[in-house]
Motif scaffolding. Sequence first.
Motif: not given
Lengths: 114, 112
Positions: A46-48, B89-104
């Motif tokens: 993520l960049l921005f 294939y990418f797994c992603a995890v998130g919480e309300v108010g935050y950007a998603l966090n992607f696996g590699k």
Amino acid sequence: SQTIHQWPATLVQPVGSPLSLECTVEGTSNPNLYWYRQAAGRGLQLLFYSVGIGQISSEVPQNLSASRPQDRQFILSSKKLLLSDSGFYLCAWSLARGGAETQYFGPGTRLLVL
Amino acid sequence: AQSVTQPDIHITVSEGASLELRCNYSYGATPYLFWYVQSPGQGLQLLLKYFSGDTLVQGIKGFEAEFKRSQSSFNLRKPSVHWSDAAEYFCAVGEVGYALNFGKGTSLLVTP
């Protein structure tokens, strides 16, 4: 329905040249917008991200910058490209209305810096 | 620290065989969970997502994923793989108010 566009699709630029990548979203209002970079063999960085016009948050310090001059337009720029800026750039949008953010991605721009 | 792990960088399966791609996360609360697929040179397409409710989630293209809170996992499955499923294939995890966090990502190769 919503659509997201990115251009150009492919770009080859010399080191030290400027950069401008554009992303636009149609069919929605006040989206959250994101720029990611995907280097070869790596995941998404993520960049921005932006939650509104003129509001930009930077995740990684680098020679890139982002701007959001209109509600549904997100621009990624650089004054002087580095070799390490090569990669696949993805724009994404989401609507976070009190819930989790499902992000929807554009087709991407492949940048090669020589 | 919050993290998403996809333990398998590459997986090879025969066409018609079953598939399971692993995703583990480390978050303080129950996160929101996603699986995306990326074909070569393309953007990411959402396969499925889990926010709450039934822990077995159905997605597009015949994929499903199961949220297991006790194992902090959200593995992606398909009973019979087609050659067109070859992709990243990418797994992603998130919480309300935050950007998603992607696996590699996990690269899937399908052999005849």
